[in-house]
Motif scaffolding. Structure first.
Motif, mmCIF file in Angstrom:
data_model
loop_
_atom_site.group_PDB
_atom_site.id
_atom_site.type_symbol
_atom_site.label_atom_id
_atom_site.label_comp_id
_atom_site.label_asym_id
_atom_site.label_seq_id
_atom_site.Cartn_x
_atom_site.Cartn_y
_atom_site.Cartn_z
ATOM 1 N N PRO A 98 0.826 -1.217 0.000
ATOM 2 C CA PRO A 98 0.000 0.000 0.000
ATOM 3 C C PRO A 98 0.862 1.270 0.000
ATOM 4 C CG PRO A 98 -0.853 -1.602 1.569
ATOM 5 C CD PRO A 98 0.433 -2.155 1.051
ATOM 6 N N GLU A 99 1.912 1.245 0.789
ATOM 7 C CA GLU A 99 2.790 2.420 0.860
ATOM 8 C C GLU A 99 3.531 2.634 -0.471
ATOM 9 O OE1 GLU A 99 6.502 3.796 3.555
ATOM 10 O OE2 GLU A 99 5.106 2.325 4.427
ATOM 11 N N ILE A 100 3.985 1.513 -1.038
ATOM 12 C CA ILE A 100 4.711 1.592 -2.320
ATOM 13 C C ILE A 100 3.802 2.169 -3.401
ATOM 14 C CG2 ILE A 100 5.641 0.129 -4.183
ATOM 15 C CD1 ILE A 100 6.817 -1.674 -1.971
ATOM 16 N N VAL A 101 2.570 1.690 -3.433
ATOM 17 C CA VAL A 101 1.625 2.157 -4.456
ATOM 18 C C VAL A 101 1.375 3.658 -4.311
ATOM 19 C CG1 VAL A 101 -0.808 1.997 -5.177
ATOM 20 C CG2 VAL A 101 0.526 -0.089 -4.831
ATOM 21 N N ARG A 102 1.217 4.113 -3.048
ATOM 22 C CA ARG A 102 1.012 5.565 -2.797
ATOM 23 C C ARG A 102 2.205 6.357 -3.323
ATOM 24 N NH1 ARG A 102 -1.361 4.254 1.984
ATOM 25 N NH2 ARG A 102 0.612 4.346 3.143
ATOM 26 N N ASP A 103 3.386 5.860 -2.986
ATOM 27 C CA ASP A 103 4.620 6.511 -3.376
ATOM 28 C C ASP A 103 4.740 6.596 -4.911
ATOM 29 O OD1 ASP A 103 7.003 7.607 -2.736
ATOM 30 O OD2 ASP A 103 8.112 5.707 -2.733
ATOM 31 N N PHE A 104 4.398 5.492 -5.578
ATOM 32 C CA PHE A 104 4.513 5.451 -7.037
ATOM 33 C C PHE A 104 3.519 6.407 -7.694
ATOM 34 C CE2 PHE A 104 6.500 0.922 -7.573
ATOM 35 C CZ PHE A 104 7.610 1.351 -6.876
ATOM 36 N N ARG A 105 2.344 6.507 -7.114
ATOM 37 C CA ARG A 105 1.348 7.423 -7.704
ATOM 38 C C ARG A 105 1.860 8.864 -7.617
ATOM 39 N NH1 ARG A 105 -2.916 4.513 -9.033
ATOM 40 N NH2 ARG A 105 -3.773 2.947 -7.643
ATOM 41 N N GLN A 106 2.496 9.144 -6.505
ATOM 42 C CA GLN A 106 3.061 10.491 -6.338
ATOM 43 C C GLN A 106 4.152 10.747 -7.387
ATOM 44 O OE1 GLN A 106 4.549 10.910 -2.346
ATOM 45 N NE2 GLN A 106 3.021 12.476 -1.928
ATOM 46 N N THR A 107 4.996 9.761 -7.568
ATOM 47 C CA THR A 107 6.083 9.900 -8.557
ATOM 48 C C THR A 107 5.505 10.169 -9.937
ATOM 49 O OG1 THR A 107 7.497 8.398 -7.330
ATOM 50 C CG2 THR A 107 8.013 8.660 -9.658
ATOM 51 N N MET A 108 4.478 9.420 -10.298
ATOM 52 C CA MET A 108 3.918 9.567 -11.641
ATOM 53 C C MET A 108 3.270 10.937 -11.834
ATOM 54 S SD MET A 108 2.497 5.914 -12.839
ATOM 55 C CE MET A 108 1.067 5.933 -11.830
ATOM 56 N N ALA A 109 2.789 11.513 -10.732
ATOM 57 C CA ALA A 109 2.115 12.811 -10.841
ATOM 58 C C ALA A 109 3.117 13.969 -10.935
ATOM 59 C CB ALA A 109 1.197 13.012 -9.632
ATOM 60 N N GLU A 110 4.375 13.715 -10.611
ATOM 61 C CA GLU A 110 5.393 14.779 -10.669
ATOM 62 C C GLU A 110 5.547 15.284 -12.106
ATOM 63 O OE1 GLU A 110 7.048 16.021 -8.152
ATOM 64 O OE2 GLU A 110 6.462 14.590 -6.588
ATOM 65 N N HIS A 111 5.883 16.587 -12.215
ATOM 66 C CA HIS A 111 6.150 17.130 -13.557
ATOM 67 C C HIS A 111 7.611 16.969 -13.932
ATOM 68 C CE1 HIS A 111 2.141 18.555 -13.940
ATOM 69 N NE2 HIS A 111 2.213 19.177 -12.775
ATOM 70 N N GLN A 112 8.444 16.899 -12.920
ATOM 71 C CA GLN A 112 9.889 16.784 -13.143
ATOM 72 C C GLN A 112 10.325 15.336 -13.189
ATOM 73 O OE1 GLN A 112 12.762 18.861 -13.198
ATOM 74 N NE2 GLN A 112 11.316 20.481 -13.772
ATOM 75 N N GLU A 113 11.204 15.033 -14.105
ATOM 76 C CA GLU A 113 11.791 13.693 -14.165
ATOM 77 C C GLU A 113 12.560 13.430 -12.869
ATOM 78 O OE1 GLU A 113 13.795 12.666 -17.996
ATOM 79 O OE2 GLU A 113 15.501 12.278 -16.685
#
Ligand code: SF4
Length: 496
Positions: A190-205
């Motif tokens: 669950p924590e990993i999934v939250r973290d990944f969603r945040q990463t994908m929403a970032e505008h910066q690489e």
């Protein structure tokens, strides 16, 4: 093999993210950069699909939720319907939870009827850590959908299986209970999934540098993009073991010119020094000694072989190398025009008997047999001798006559800086005989030849088959012609 996809976070995206969050981000924000095609993916996919379908026989009479022709919502609805209708075995059952879509290779209802077992099918020969993550994601989604998963298994190829007569699916596959390990990994999801969603929403690489994660557990698709700053002749081009290349990279020691020679082994030091000075190495006495070990008639021999997770013929094991082709150039004396012989198996038949008989008919008893990397050719010959007792004597007579043209290059009796530290024939040929090249061939290496064999067995268009066979023969012929020309070049640089 489970496939997954949706507009949300798929299983494959989570696995990508577990390898590198930059890869996850790049998958959602493709860079303005043309990635080269990956030619062998289709072949792997076909083999994986074949294995997956075969593994369904472990639990016969299941019902499949197909990927092709059904939308994701339709696959989910069909799965629900089958579960509600009391189906006990579902192939490719589809689930979605928290916008993560997964397909389960084999979903089997417990005997008691209140829980389910997950069987993930892989074409490897054991359980890898990435497989545990794979199943953990599936279990997470299934639990989220309200299904109770009692146990999970990894179904992989058992490479000890020896096929005799019809394929025995229960022996070809081994199922390992990975429930405990999967449960441990699932907790952090669950924590990993939250973290990944945040990463994908970032505008910066994400600012993630290259590292061992670029190839572990898989070769990342974005290597050509992320590794653009690595110059030619870098620490990553060094051959051999014994150094941690990323240690040097992280210290800013990247180009050959920057590397501390005293910390490299002898072969690596030679590679760096000869490249920087564009210098060659040559020990004419050693080359001469090698040439002295050869005699005539001289048979330049090369086999092509294929392997398959599913043994195709009797007396073969999964992933066993099966020779299907050879090329042979025979010279009667030093410098003589070679005579060419070749064999390429017809599609779909066990080629070993015919190949052995034809080979023995053309290699004279007592001839010197020259190979490039003798371990492979000798291994093939030994296997054929074991398989055909009536041919064993003739094969065993020829085995001690095998010599290895790779020897002077492996020892660096002769080395040209363009070989880039390698003694593979693919690097040696252009350095020794620049006018002869694999470039431009439709089939340019052993892996491509193996894929061509598999393709040949699936083709039924005669024109396409003829064209493919022509390309296969051309490639293998070049391998032994290359040996003829390399030996001629050795004779030129080390004349007696
Ligand atoms: S190449 Fe390496 S750094 Fe780049 S996305 Fe892939 S794993 Fe990450």
């Amino acid at each position: 093999m489970a496939r997954s996809g949706s507009s949300g976070l798929s299983k494959s995206l989570i696995l990508k993210g577990l390898q590198c969050q930059k890869a996850l981000w790049l998958a959602k924000h493709p860079p303005d950069f043309e990635l080269p095609p990956q030619p062998d993916l289709q072949a792997k996919f076909v083999a994986g699909t074949e294995v997956g379908i075969l593994a369904q026989q472990l639990f016969p009479d299941g019902i499949e939720v197909p990927y092709e022709g059904l939308s994701f919502p339709a696959q989910l609805a069909r799965t629900k319907e089958l579960i509600a209708g009391g189906t006990d075995v579902i192939y490719e059952a589809s689930f979605s939870f928290s916008a993560i879509f997964v397909k389960v290779d084999l979903l089997v209802r417990d005997d008691q009827g209140d829980g389910w077992q997950i069987y993930e099918v892989k074409m490897g020969t054991g359980v890898k850590p990435v497989n545990l993550d794979d199943v953990a994601i599936q279990q997470y989604v299934l639990n989220g959908c309200g299904l109770s998963v009692s146990r999970s298994f990894l179904v992989h190829i058992d490479n000890r299986y020896l096929r005799q007569d019809a394929l025995e699916v229960d022996k070809l596959f081994a199922s390992e209970d990975i429930s405990v390990k999967v449960a441990a990994r699932q907790q952090s999801l669950p924590e990993i999934v939250r973290d990944f969603r945040q990463t994908m929403a970032e505008h910066q690489e994400p600012a993630i540098d290259i590292g061992p994660h670029c190839t572990d557990p898989y070769e990342c698709d974005y290597i050509p993009y992320c590794w653009q700053h690595i110059p030619e002749n870098s620490v990553f081009d060094l051959r051999g073991k014994g150094i941690n290349k990323f240690d040097y990279y992280n210290q800013g020691l990247v180009k050959f010119a920057d590397l501390p020679l005293d910390r490299l082994n002898k072969a690596q030091r030679q590679q760096v020094e000869t490249t920087l000075k564009q210098q060659d190495l040559l020990d004419t006495n050693k080359v001469d000694e090698f040439i002295e070990t050869l005699w005539y008639p001289l048979c330049h021999l090369d086999f092509e072989s294929f392997n398959s997770p599913i043994p195709k013929f009797d007396d073969t094991r999964p992933y066993q190398q099966i020779p299907f082709q050879y090329s042979l150039h025979i010279q009667q004396s030093a410098g003589a025009e070679p005579q060419h012989f070749e064999y390429l198996a017809p599609p779909g038949v066990d080629p070993r008997r015919e190949l052995s008989e034809q080979l023995l008919a053309v290699i004279p008893e007592g001839a010197c047999v020259l190979t490039y990397n003798q371990a492979f050719e000798k291994g093939v010959l030994r296997n054929l001798a074991e398989l055909f007792p009536d041919l064993a004597e003739a094969i065993n007579l020829r085995l001690p006559n095998v010599r290895d043209l790779m020897t002077p290059f492996r020892r660096r009796d002769v080395y040209r800086w363009q070989m880039r530290g390698s003694y593979s024939i693919k690097e040696v040929l252009p350095a020794m005989v620049p006018e002869l090249s694999y470039a431009g061939l439709e089939i340019a290496d052993g892996m491509a030849a193996m894929q061509a064999y598999h393709e040949m067995c699936a083709l039924d268009d005669p024109a396409m088959l003829a064209e493919l066979r022509r390309a296969m023969l051309e490639y293998c012929r070049l391998d032994t012609l290359a040996m003829v020309r390399i030996l001629a070049e050795l004779r030129t640089i080390a004349p007696r």
